[in-house]
Scaffold this active site. Structure first.
Site, PDB file in Angstrom:
ATOM      1  CG  ASP A 179      -2.123  -0.946   1.001  1.00 29.78           C
ATOM      2  OD1 ASP A 179      -2.106  -1.727   0.023  1.00 29.78           O
ATOM      3  OD2 ASP A 179      -3.048  -0.933   1.843  1.00 29.78           O
ATOM      4  CB  SER A 190      -6.351  -4.079   7.962  1.00 27.01           C
ATOM      5  OG  SER A 190      -6.889  -3.372   9.051  1.00 27.01           O
TER       6      SER A 190
END
Lengths: 410, 410, 410, 410
Positions: A18, A183
Site C-alpha cells: 500500500d 488489516s
C-alpha cells in the site's frame, strides 16, 4: 516555493504494497520528490528491505530514512502512558494510538532536515490514525502540507489499486492479490486486527487473526512466576535483571505470548464518530498494567491514586484522539509524573493461561503499615476512638438533610 | 425517653460468636432490650439458627427479625452499581461496601417499627464498615443513637472476650477458640478475606483463604460458553432463561466458581486513611462486569460512555466510603441510569480458567453500523472527505500554538 | 522525652487576648515551656508588640519568634493559587485557607529548631482552621503533638475565660470585655468576618463589619483605569511598575479598597459538615482574578483552559479543606503550573464602584489571531469548507442514535 | 424524491437582509420551494413583518411559519441551564448557544409537517452557530439535507451579495449599504456583539455596541432591592409576584438594564478552534445566576454542590459546542435536576451600578443550622471533640507519607 520547484514529500513508508503504491502515486500524481521514512517500532518485520524497495521505486538513497525507534518509543511514549494506567473505554491499551505521535514527530524532523514541503501517511479516511498523524504534523509544523492519499485519490476499488501497482511494476505478494481477510497494525506494544472477518461483532474472532499470543487454552498448564522492578513509575528489571525499556517490553511480550495473555476483543468508539470492532493483543502491556497497579497499590497515596483514576479516562481519550502534543495532555502528564516519584519497588506476578495476577509487592517506599492495619491494637498512630469523631463529622451534612426531610414530611 | 425506660437497641446480628457477645454486652453493659436483625444477603449461611441463638440469649421472640433480602440486595443495590461498571481503585467490585447501606436501612426501619432508640453493629474501629453502617444510620434517622461496641468496650484481648462469652454461656465453636487466621465477609456478590495471614502484602495469599472459587489451575480444561441478556442495563437472563436478580447472580456465581473466575488480591486505601490488603472473590460479578461492558460497547453512545467512565471513580469512592444515601451519589445514579435506556441485548462470553471474555454481542438497540465502518465505501452517511475538515478544525488551535512557538523561538 | 523534661510548645501567637490566654493556659495546665510564633502576613496589625506581651507572660526572649512572611505568603501560596482562578463554591477566594499552611509550616520549622515537642493553635473546634493547621502539622511532622485548646479546655463560658485572664493579669482591652459582635481573620489577601451578627443569613450584613473596603456606594464616581502585567501566570507590575509580590498585592488592595471592590457575603459549606455564613473582603484578589482570566483569555489554549476549569473546583476544595501539603494538591499544581508557561502580557482593567472589568489585553504570547476570526476571508489557515466536515463527523454519532430511535419507534 | 420534485427547504428566516438573500438564493440556485420559519425568542424585534417580506419574496402563505417561542425558550432551555450555574470559560452565560437547539428543533418539526427535504440556516462558516444548528438538525432528523449558504455560495464580497439583493429587488436598508461595524445576536437571554470594531482585544469596546444595558456609570446612584423566589431550582416570582418564565426573565432584564448589570467583554475559544472576542449583555441572566447561587447556598448540600461545580464546565462546553441533544448532556441534566429538588426559597438582592449582590436568603428547605454554627455550644448534634478524630483520620495518610519521607531522607 517557486513555480518550478518539485514538491518534496516525506512519506511514512512501511515497504509494503500500500505505501509503495502511495509512493508511486506521489511521484506520478504530484510529480513529487519522495523521501521515505521507515521506522522500526518493533512491528516484527525487518525494516532494511524497505530501503531496496524504495530505491527500486526511484527514491534517491539520500532520501531514504530508516531508523530504529524502539527505545525512544517505549521510553518516551509507552512508559509515560502506562504511568497513568491508561485504558480507553475500560479496556484498550492504546497500542496503535501511542505510536502515531512518534512517527509524526520524526517525519516532521526529517522534513525540516531535507527541506520538504509536505508529509504523507497511508492511513485510511475512516479511521483514527489519519487524525493522529495529522494532529501531530500540525502541532509540530503548523504550515506543513499534509497529503492523505486514501482521502484524495480516485481509485474506485482494490482492483484499480492493483492495476496501478502492476502498471508501475510494484511487486505484489501472492497473498495480497485477493482481499486480505482483515488489516493489521503492529508495534512493540501491540498488534491490532480489524475489518472484514471481524466486522460482525456478534461473531467470535477466529483464532487465526491473533498474531502475538497463543490462546489461553494452548498455554502451559503450569504458571510462570516473575518479578518486575519499578523506579519512579517505570519498569526497569525483570526477575532482577535490569533491561532497557524496549528490551524489557520485548521480554514481557514473550512472557505474555507464551501464557496467552493480553487478548482483547473490543467494540470501540472512534474519534471520527463510528463504532468499530478490533482485536488487540498486548501481551507485555497487559502484564505491565497489572504490575504497575500492583506497585502503586503500596507506594502511592490514596488521594493521589483517586485523582489519577479520575483523570485517566480523559488522558486516554486525548491519546486515542491524537492529542499527544496538545497542552492539556501535557498538563495531565505533569500531574501524573508528579505522582510517580515514589512508585518504586518490586511486584511478583503469576502468569497463567491468560491471567496476569499480582501475588506480592514490596518496596522501600511502601505506605502500607502493618501496625496501622493489624487487628491488634498497635503502638501506632491510629486510635479507634478517632473513628467516632471522623464518622460523626462526615455524617453531619447527611443528618442535616434527614432533619430537613423530617421537618418537611412529618 | 423517661428515666426508667430501658434502652431498646436494634442489633445487626449474624448469630455468630462476636455478635452474640455484643448482644450480651448490650444487655449487661447498657441494660438494654435487644432487638436482633439477621439478614440473608446470600452469605451462604443459614439465617434461621440465629433465631434460636437469640432466644437462648434472652431476646423476646417479637424482637427477633430474620429476613431474606437477597432479591432486594441484588435488584436495588448490586445491579444499579454495576450499571456504572464500578471498580474501586481500578479493580475492587465493592462487594462488602454495597451490602452495608441495605443492612443499615433495614435496621432503621425495624427501629422505627419497634420504637427502638439505638442501633448497633459489629464492625471494628479500624475498618470502613463502621463508617458505612453509621453514615447509613444517620442519613436515614439523624438522631438515632449509634452503639459501636468495638470502639467502646474495654476487652483488652481476644481472651477477655472469650472469658466474657463463657461467663454468659455463649457457645464457642471449637475453631473459634484460637485466633482465626483471617476474617471473612460474604454475601451474594462476594466473599472478602483480610487480616492475619494476609497482612504481609509481599506474601502470596494462601489457597485456603479462598471461599467461593476454585483456582484457575483447578478449573476445567474446556471453556464454558454462556449468553447473558440485558434490559436497560440490567441482566435478565442466562442462556436465554429469564431469572430473578438474585437467582441470576447466584447462577453466575456458580459459573464463576467452576471456572476459577473473580479472584482479586488487592492492597487498597481505606476511607479511614490506611492501606489494607484484602482477598476478594466476586465470581458472578466479574462475569457481569465484562458482560455489561460488552453490551454497552454496541448500545451506548461514545459520548455517554466517556462521561460514565470519568464519573465512575468518584461514584465508586462514594459507595466505598459509605455515602450511598448522599445526594451526590443519587445525582450520579440519575446520570448513570439515564444512560442505560438502550443498554439491552445479548452478550456471549467464554469462561475459562479465570478468564471471562466477551466474544460476541448483539442487540436491536445496537449503534454499531457495519455500513459506516466497512472499508468498502458504503452507501452510508460517512464521506471520507469530511475527515479532512474534521482534522483541520481540530488541529487549528494546535497550529496556532505552533505558530506562537515559532514566533517566540525563531 | 524524659519524665521530668518540660513539654515545649510552639504556639501560633497573635499577641491578642485569646492567644495570650492560651499561652498562659499552656504554662499552667501543661506546665509547658511556650515558644511563641508571630507572623506578619499582612493582617494590618503591628507584630512587634507581641514580643513585649509574650515577655510579660513569661516567655524567654530566645523563645519569641516574630517574622515577616508577607513576600513568601504571596509568592509561594497566593500566586500559585491564583494561577488556577481558584474559587470555592463559585465565589470564595480562600483568603483564610491559603494562609494556614504557611503558618503551620513555620511552626514546624521552629519546633525543629528549638527542639519543641508540640505545636498549638487558637482555632475553635467548629471551624475549618483547626483542620487546616493540624493537617499541615501532621503532613510535615507526623509525630508532632498537637494541642488545640478550644477543643480541650473546660472554660464553660466567655466569663470563665476572662476570669482566667484576670487571674493571670493578662491585659483585657475594654472592648473585649463584652462579646465581640463578630470575629475577624485578616491577612494580605483578605479579611473575613463571621459569627454573631452575621449568623442570620437572611439579614443583610451591617456596613460596619467591613474592614478592608469602602462600599461601592461610597466609591468615587469616576472609574480608575489600571494595567497589570503578567509573567508565566503571576502578576509582576501595575501600570508598568515592577513590584514585589507582597507590594503588588498591597497596591491592588488599596485600589480595590478605594473602588469598593471585593466584598462577598456567602453561605458556605465547611469541611466539618455545617453551613456557615461569612463576609469576605478580598479587594486586590478580586481584581487579580479578573486580570488573570483576562490574560489567560488570549494566551492560554482552549483545551488547557477547559481542563483547568474542570480541575479548579477540586483544587479549591483541597485548599479549603486544608490539604495544601497533600500529593493530589501537588499533582494539580503541577498541571496548573505547566499551563502557565505562556500566560504573560498586559491586561487593562476598569475599576468602578465594585466592578473590576477587563477592557483590554495584549501579549507577545497571544493566541488570538485576527486573521482567523475576521469575517473577511483571510489568508490564514482557516477554510470555511472544513467546517462542513467537522460538523458532519461530530454529528455522526448523534445521527446514528437518531436512526436507532427511528428504527425502534417507527 | 422523484427527479422532478422540487427541493423543499425550511429556512430559519429573520426577515432581515441576509436571510432574505438566502431565501432568494435558495429559490434561484436550488430552484427550491422555501418554507420560512421566524421565531420570537425575545430578540426585541417584531416578527410579523417577516410574513410580508417572505410573501414579497414569493413564499406561499402556507409556507410561512411565525411563532412566539419565548415561554418555551425560557422554561425548557434557559432555566434548565441556569440550574447548573452554567458559565463557559468562567464568565459567558451562553445566551446565543442556548437558543440554537430550540430553533433547530422547531425547524425539524416544521420540516416534518410540511414534508420538507432540507433545512437551512444563515450562520457563517467560521462561527459556533453553524455547528449548533446542524448538530441539532442531525440529532433530530439524521438524514435531513442541510444547506449552509455561507459555506456554499460563491459571493466573493459584501458587494456581490448586495448586487444579488438588488437584482432580486430585496429591499436594503440604508444602514446596511455600508459594512456594519459589528454583528449582533439577540434573544430574551442576551445580546451579543462581535466582529469588526471589536476584533482588537486590546481596545476597549465602544459604548455604542451595547444594546441591552446602560453603563454602570449611567445607572442610578441608589441601589434597587429585589427578591426572587425559587421553586425546585427555577425562579418563579419577583418581589413576591408570580411570573411566567419569559415574563420573569423580561422583568429581570429591565432591572438589569436599568442598573448597568450584565456586561461582559470576553475573548473566548470557539469550538471550531479559534479565539474570538465578543461583548455580551445578559442583564437578567446575571442577576439570576447570583440569585440561584444564593438560594443554593442555604438549600443545597455541600457534597451535591461540589459535584455540580465540577460537572459544570463540561456541561457548559457541551451547550457551547452544540451538543444539547447529545446523551451526555442529558445525563448531566439528569444529575443536575436531581439536585434541585429542595432549591426553593427567597433571595434578596441589591442591584447597583453593575453589581448584583445577594444580601439575604431564606427558605423552608434551608440546611443552614444556626445551632450548629454558633460559637456558643449548642444543644445540637455537633460535639467539638469529634473534630479531633475527624482531623486525625484525615491526617493519617499524610502522616504516613511524612514517615516515609523521614525514613528515606533521614
Amino acid at each position: 516555493m517557486t513555480e518550478n520547484k518539485k514538491l518534496k514529500v516525506v512519506l511514512a513508508y512501511s515497504g509494503g504494497l500500500d505505501t509503495s503504491i502511495i509512493l508511486k502515486w506521489l511521484q506520478t500524481e504530484y510529480d513529487a520528490e519522495v523521501v521515505t521514512f521507515t521506522a522500526d517500532l518493533g512491528q516484527g518485520e525487518e525494516v532494511e528491505p524497505a530501503r531496496r524497495k524504495a530505491e527500486m521505486l526511484g527514491v534517491k538513497p539520500a532520501n531514504i530514512f530508516i531508523e530504529d525507534l524502539r527505545e525512544e518509543f517505549v521510553r518516551d511514549f509507552v512508559f509515560p502512558m502506562f504511568r497513568a494506567n491508561t485504558q480507553y473505554e475500560g479496556d484498550y491499551l492504546l497500542g496503535t494510538s501511542i505510536a502515531r505521535p512518534l512517527i509524526a514527530k520524526r517525519q516532521i524532523e526529517i522534513a525540516r532536515r531535507v527541506g520538504a514541503d509536505a508529509v504523507c501517511h497511508g492511513a485510511t479516511g475512516k479511521g483514527n490514525d489519519q487524525v493522529r498523524f495529522e494532529l501531530g504534523y500540525y502541532a509540530l509544523e503548523p504550515d506543513i502540507k499534509v497529503i492523505a492519499p486514501w482521502r484524495e485519490w480516485d481509485f474506485a476499488s482494490r482492483e484499480a489499486l492493483l492495476d496501478f501497482a502492476e502498471k508501475y511494476q510494484i511487486p505484489i505478494a501472492k497473498d495480497k492479490r485477493g482481499e486480505a481477510p482483515f488489516s493489521i497494525d503492529a508495534n512493540l506494544l501491540h498488534s491490532s486486527s480489524e475489518g472484514k472477518v471481524l466486522e460482525d461483532p456478534s461473531a467470535e474472532a477466529p483464532e487465526y487473526v491473533h498474531q502475538r499470543t497463543i490462546s489461553p487454552e494452548d498455554a502451559p498448564d503450569k504458571p510462570t512466576l516473575i518479578t518486575i522492578d519499578f523506579e519512579k513509575g517505570d519498569p526497569v528489571a525483570i526477575d532482577g535483571e535490569k533491561l532497557s525499556p524496549a528490551l524489557l517490553l520485548a521480554t514481557l511480550n514473550q512472557l505474555g505470548h507464551d501464557n496467552g495473555i493480553g487478548r482483547l476483543d473490543l467494540v470501540e468508539n472512534r474519534f471520527v464518530g463510528m463504532k468499530s470492532r478490533g482485536v488487540y493483543e498486548t501481551p507485555g502491556g497487559t502484564i505491565l498494567l497489572a504490575a504497575h497497579r500492583g506497585i502503586e497499590s503500596i507506594t502511592l497515596d490514596g488521594g493521589a491514586m483517586h485523582l489519577k483514576d479520575e483523570l485517566m479516562p480523559r488522558y486516554a481519550s486525548l491519546i486515542y484522539n491524537g492529542f499527544w502534543f496538545a497542552p492539556e495532555r501535557e498538563m495531565l502528564q505533569a500531574a501524573i509524573d508528579k505522582s510517580q516519584e515514589h512508585v518504586s519497588g518490586r511486584v511478583t506476578l503469576k502468569l497463567y493461561k491468560g491471567n496476569a495476577t499480582v501475588i506480592g509487592r514490596t518496596s522501600d517506599h511502601s505506605l502500607y503499615d502493618q501496625d496501622l492495619v493489624t487487628f491488634e491494637e498497635g503502638s501506632g498512630s491510629y486510635d479507634q476512638r478517632d473513628a467516632a469523631g471522623f464518622i460523626k463529622l462526615n455524617a453531619l451534612r447527611l443528618r442535616t438533610i434527614a432533619q430537613r426531610r423530617r421537618k418537611l414530611e412529618p
